[in-house]
Design a protein around this motif. Structure first.
Motif, PDB file in Angstrom:
ATOM      1  N   PHE A 127      -5.805  -9.333   4.005  1.00 42.13           N
ATOM      2  CA  PHE A 127      -4.563  -8.581   4.247  1.00 42.13           C
ATOM      3  C   PHE A 127      -3.363  -9.231   3.552  1.00 42.13           C
ATOM      4  O   PHE A 127      -2.218  -8.910   3.861  1.00 42.13           O
ATOM      5  CB  PHE A 127      -4.289  -8.449   5.756  1.00 42.13           C
ATOM      6  CG  PHE A 127      -4.347  -9.734   6.516  1.00 42.13           C
ATOM      7  CD1 PHE A 127      -3.360 -10.701   6.393  1.00 42.13           C
ATOM      8  CD2 PHE A 127      -5.403  -9.990   7.377  1.00 42.13           C
ATOM      9  CE1 PHE A 127      -3.402 -11.882   7.096  1.00 42.13           C
ATOM     10  CE2 PHE A 127      -5.459 -11.181   8.083  1.00 42.13           C
ATOM     11  CZ  PHE A 127      -4.457 -12.124   7.947  1.00 42.13           C
ATOM     12  N   ALA A 169       4.554  -8.864   9.512  1.00 46.03           N
ATOM     13  CA  ALA A 169       3.812  -7.848   8.758  1.00 46.03           C
ATOM     14  C   ALA A 169       3.025  -6.903   9.655  1.00 46.03           C
ATOM     15  O   ALA A 169       2.270  -6.076   9.166  1.00 46.03           O
ATOM     16  CB  ALA A 169       2.875  -8.532   7.768  1.00 46.03           C
ATOM     17  N   GLU A 194      -2.186  -8.821   0.559  1.00 44.21           N
ATOM     18  CA  GLU A 194      -1.373  -7.833  -0.140  1.00 44.21           C
ATOM     19  C   GLU A 194      -0.534  -7.017   0.847  1.00 44.21           C
ATOM     20  O   GLU A 194       0.608  -6.647   0.559  1.00 44.21           O
ATOM     21  CB  GLU A 194      -2.262  -6.901  -0.967  1.00 44.21           C
ATOM     22  CG  GLU A 194      -2.892  -7.582  -2.171  1.00 44.21           C
ATOM     23  CD  GLU A 194      -3.686  -6.619  -3.027  1.00 44.21           C
ATOM     24  OE1 GLU A 194      -3.671  -5.400  -2.717  1.00 44.21           O
ATOM     25  OE2 GLU A 194      -4.320  -7.078  -3.990  1.00 44.21           O
ATOM     26  N   ARG A 195      -1.115  -6.748   2.017  1.00 43.00           N
ATOM     27  CA  ARG A 195      -0.357  -6.019   3.038  1.00 43.00           C
ATOM     28  C   ARG A 195       0.858  -6.819   3.476  1.00 43.00           C
ATOM     29  O   ARG A 195       1.931  -6.250   3.705  1.00 43.00           O
ATOM     30  CB  ARG A 195      -1.272  -5.729   4.231  1.00 43.00           C
ATOM     31  CG  ARG A 195      -0.579  -5.028   5.387  1.00 43.00           C
ATOM     32  CD  ARG A 195      -1.553  -4.751   6.509  1.00 43.00           C
ATOM     33  NE  ARG A 195      -0.889  -4.289   7.710  1.00 43.00           N
ATOM     34  CZ  ARG A 195      -1.515  -4.052   8.855  1.00 43.00           C
ATOM     35  NH1 ARG A 195      -2.830  -4.215   8.934  1.00 43.00           N
ATOM     36  NH2 ARG A 195      -0.841  -3.647   9.911  1.00 43.00           N
ATOM     37  N   ASP A 234       0.671  -1.038  15.495  1.00 40.68           N
ATOM     38  CA  ASP A 234       0.372  -2.240  14.711  1.00 40.68           C
ATOM     39  C   ASP A 234       1.301  -3.377  15.121  1.00 40.68           C
ATOM     40  O   ASP A 234       2.460  -3.166  15.467  1.00 40.68           O
ATOM     41  CB  ASP A 234       0.554  -1.952  13.219  1.00 40.68           C
ATOM     42  CG  ASP A 234      -0.466  -0.946  12.700  1.00 40.68           C
ATOM     43  OD1 ASP A 234      -1.506  -0.797  13.351  1.00 40.68           O
ATOM     44  OD2 ASP A 234      -0.205  -0.320  11.658  1.00 40.68           O
ATOM     45  N   ILE A 284       0.477  -7.436  11.809  1.00 44.51           N
ATOM     46  CA  ILE A 284      -0.962  -7.655  11.922  1.00 44.51           C
ATOM     47  C   ILE A 284      -1.282  -7.848  13.401  1.00 44.51           C
ATOM     48  O   ILE A 284      -0.627  -8.644  14.083  1.00 44.51           O
ATOM     49  CB  ILE A 284      -1.413  -8.902  11.115  1.00 44.51           C
ATOM     50  CG1 ILE A 284      -0.909  -8.822   9.675  1.00 44.51           C
ATOM     51  CG2 ILE A 284      -2.924  -9.059  11.192  1.00 44.51           C
ATOM     52  CD1 ILE A 284      -1.481  -7.688   8.871  1.00 44.51           C
ATOM     53  N   THR A 343       3.500  -6.624   0.606  1.00 45.63           N
ATOM     54  CA  THR A 343       4.138  -5.305   0.494  1.00 45.63           C
ATOM     55  C   THR A 343       5.095  -5.039   1.646  1.00 45.63           C
ATOM     56  O   THR A 343       5.977  -4.180   1.535  1.00 45.63           O
ATOM     57  CB  THR A 343       3.081  -4.185   0.441  1.00 45.63           C
ATOM     58  OG1 THR A 343       2.252  -4.265   1.609  1.00 45.63           O
ATOM     59  CG2 THR A 343       2.231  -4.298  -0.808  1.00 45.63           C
ATOM     60  N   ARG A 344       4.939  -5.749   2.753  1.00 48.99           N
ATOM     61  CA  ARG A 344       5.846  -5.590   3.899  1.00 48.99           C
ATOM     62  C   ARG A 344       6.980  -6.613   3.884  1.00 48.99           C
ATOM     63  O   ARG A 344       7.653  -6.824   4.883  1.00 48.99           O
ATOM     64  CB  ARG A 344       5.062  -5.666   5.204  1.00 48.99           C
ATOM     65  CG  ARG A 344       4.079  -4.518   5.348  1.00 48.99           C
ATOM     66  CD  ARG A 344       3.675  -4.273   6.762  1.00 48.99           C
ATOM     67  NE  ARG A 344       2.856  -3.073   6.880  1.00 48.99           N
ATOM     68  CZ  ARG A 344       2.417  -2.561   8.015  1.00 48.99           C
ATOM     69  NH1 ARG A 344       2.738  -3.140   9.156  1.00 48.99           N
ATOM     70  NH2 ARG A 344       1.676  -1.478   8.041  1.00 48.99           N
TER      71      ARG A 344
END
Length: 451
Positions: free
Chosen positions: A428, A222, A430-431, A324, A224, A434-435
């Motif tokens: 994070f 993702a 939800e992030r 990222d 992070i 979504t990824r």
């Protein structure tokens, strides 16, 4: 590296490692004398130009035949076992790294620590143990050191008595010699598995749970930003290597290290390595310079092997400016200590940055801190995974997602404890979903997993 450099010169004597001697001759000194004599005769008779074109296996066979022939010519009487050991020892001396060659071939050995010519320690399964391997004298050890560093185009002598190098398999080597090392040359070899460890291996070794493994793999996927914290020998580089396995193959990754150790499997990887100053003190290329250069190379992610100085500021800025999913490691005993160390390293950059601004930069750049620890019994575990949530006043705030609690030590000296989620769902989450990271939310439910 030329064949002459690979073969080296015959030392004044040899030690016969117990690991390779099926039954050493009764008179060890006589055995050493025979080896020195045969080695010197080989160096006199060998046709370097003819043997330069031979591969390693063919070269070994040629050396075996020449040793057998010389034994016959010199009328030296040895039994079959002694002959086999003599051939093998001379092959190790001429083509390998002498007495430590069997240790390098042992997959259970993770560290080789040579304390002058008299002592060689190894680490197996997290515990140090003294071996029976020795070198004849410091000159013999120095020849092995020269063989290692010359492959890297480096040198070690009284004017430059410290050197970092690596072996062909990626193992990291540090050597320090007199006058800095008072008792004699000291060599430390940090070995790496020929087949890189995977997430499943850490679960099998009970270094973390399946839930933790799924979570940190999801973090890498993702994108992070991750900071891996831990003490010396806690497995930071190994964990960084494993996490990098979750990076999609479609991304361009630039790695920056002091000594190349990472073994990334992605097809689009650019590897950069620092360069120490030459004997005149010039030509040094630091990690900070490489981080700055990497930003011009259109990377999707930057992986910095270890942050230890002013490059911390440039790495944080890279994390904050579209790179990222970047990762790095830092030496620290707790996640909070890791943040304090990063803050102190920002100060090394020579930028007049207020403490609050530096902390805001850290809080914005780093998403998760993974703490790796080496416990008293030699085992390595992920003891904490914490999310950096932001700032409250002048303080960086964090919340722990997973933890390991030690409850004691059993009669065999093994650490007892349990892994558990804390019940906190990261911000994070939800992030991640979504990824495309599909992880059940139930992994955050507190549940003790004893080890």
């Amino acid at each position: 590296m030329s064949l002459r450099e690979r073969l080296g010169a015959a030392p004044t004597g040899f030690a016969a490692p117990a690991e390779i001697a099926d039954s050493a001759p009764t008179d060890l000194r006589a055995y050493q004398t025979v080896k020195v004599k045969i080695h010197q005769l080989l160096l006199q008779r060998i046709d370097l130009e003819a043997m330069e074109s031979l591969n390693q296996e063919r070269l070994k066979e040629e050396l075996r035949q020449m040793v057998e022939r010389l034994l016959t010519e010199e009328n030296l009487v040895l039994n079959a076992v002694e002959r086999r050991n003599l051939v093998r020892d001379i092959q190790y001396e001429m083509l390998g790294l002498g007495p430590i060659e069997p240790l390098l071939a042992d997959p259970a050995v993770s560290d080789i620590l040579i304390n002058t010519h008299k002592q060689v320690y190894v680490e197996r399964r997290g515990m140090l143990e003294l071996t029976e391997v020795t070198f004849v004298d410091d000159d013999h050890l120095m020849k092995i050191i020269d063989k290692i560093v010359s492959r890297m185009g480096r040198r070690v002598d009284e004017s430059s008595p410290m050197v970092d190098a690596r072996l062909p398999d990626g193992s990291r080597v540090n050597a320090i010699i007199p006058p800095l090392a008072i008792d004699g040359p000291v060599v430390s070899i940090r070995r790496f598995a020929k087949i890189p460890l995977k997430v499943a291996n850490l679960i099998e070794y009970k270094s973390m749970t399946e839930e933790m493994a799924a979570f940190i793999s999801g973090l890498a996927t993702a994108k992070i930003n991750i900071l891996i914290s831990g003490g010396t020998g806690s497995g930071k580089t190994t964990l960084l290597n494993i996490l990098s396995g979750s990076i999609p193959h479609s991304e361009r990754v630039v790695t920056i290290e002091d000594a190349a150790e990472l073994q990334l499997q992605q097809p689009h990887v650019v590897r950069l390595e620092t360069r120490p100053p030459n004997i005149e003190g010039r030509g040094e290329v630091s990690q900070r310079a490489l981080v700055r250069n990497a930003l011009r190379m259109r990377p999707d992610r930057i992986i910095l092997g270890e942050t230890r100085g002013s490059e911390a500021l440039d790495m944080l800025q890279a994390m904050n400016t579209g790179h990222d999913g970047s990762m790095t490691t830092v030496h620290a005993n707790t996640p909070r200590d890791a943040l304090a160390r990063v803050e102190s390293m920002i100060a090394m950059a020579g930028v007049d940055l207020p403490a609050k601004a530096a902390r805001a930069q850290i809080a914005s750049a780093i998403g998760v801190i993974v703490q790796a620890s080496r416990l008293a019994d030699g085992t390595r575990k992920i003891t904490s995974i914490q999310e950096v949530t932001g700032m409250e006043g002048d303080t960086i705030t964090m919340q722990e997602i997973f933890t390991f609690k030690q409850t004691g030590v059993n009669a065999q000296g093994k650490v007892e404890g349990y892994f558990s989620a804390t019940g906190v769902r990261p911000r994070f989450w939800e992030r991640m979903t979504t990824r495309g990271v599909q992880i059940a939310e139930t992994i955050f439910t507190p549940q003790r997993r004893p080890v």
